[in-house]
Write an enzyme that holds these catalytic residues in place. Structure first.
Site, mmCIF file in Angstrom:
data_model
loop_
_atom_site.group_PDB
_atom_site.id
_atom_site.type_symbol
_atom_site.label_atom_id
_atom_site.label_comp_id
_atom_site.label_asym_id
_atom_site.label_seq_id
_atom_site.Cartn_x
_atom_site.Cartn_y
_atom_site.Cartn_z
ATOM 1 C CG ASP A 83 29.283 -41.164 -34.780
ATOM 2 O OD1 ASP A 83 30.003 -40.443 -34.048
ATOM 3 O OD2 ASP A 83 28.779 -42.223 -34.387
ATOM 4 C CG ASP A 88 33.790 -42.524 -31.587
ATOM 5 O OD1 ASP A 88 35.022 -42.668 -31.688
ATOM 6 O OD2 ASP A 88 33.263 -41.568 -31.009
#
Length: 162
Positions: A8, A10
């Protein structure tokens, strides 16, 4: 056996949340929205289109469309990521491990493609790693407890040849 790794962006690859918070405050406050840093904590994780629509419903502004506001916030965040973004500790080691094991690497994010950091290891989208493409996926999928994930929220990068 591990077959692929999906990161991921972020909060895992890069801490982009402060950039989103500052951009939201800067852009929305210029439109008269009484947004505070504490408000950004309450809306963390909400897609930018939903966030801007929510603020518009609470405090309508004139002169800029929601699309214009979204684009301004995204542009500001992308600029900040490009100029100030730093990878999280351990990222390069994790990517090198994946490379050494010939593991396909995916990148999942709700950030726009233009905000994606550039890495020396080819990344593939989560959709590609799952042997699906945005064209072959249904318009929406519900992976967890009825939440809706639209295919455009999965970052598509140049596919690696694995």
């Amino acid at each position: 056996m591990l077959q692929a790794v999906i990161f991921d962006m972020d909060g895992v690859l890069i801490d982009s949340e402060p950039f989103w918070q500052q951009a939201e405050i800067d852009i929305l406050s210029k439109l008269g929205v009484p947004i505070t840093l504490e408000d950004t904590y309450k809306t963390m994780g909400i897609r930018i289109d939903q966030l801007v629509g929510w603020w518009y419903q609470k405090h309508p502004w004139e002169g800029s469309s929601c699309t214009d506001v979204i684009n301004a916030i995204v542009q500001r965040v992308c600029e900040q990521i490009a100029s100030e973004g730093k990878s999280k500790p351990g990222l390069h080691e994790a990517l090198e491990f994946c490379r050494s094991q010939d593991l396909p690497i995916g990148l999942a994010t709700s950030s726009p493609t233009s905000c994606s950091p550039r890495f020396s290891i080819p990344l593939r989208s989560a959709a590609t790693l799952l042997t699906a493409t945005p064209q072959s996926m249904s318009d929406t999928v519900s992976p967890i407890r009825g939440s809706t994930c639209k295919p455009q929220n999965i970052l598509m990068l140049t596919p690696s040849s694995v």
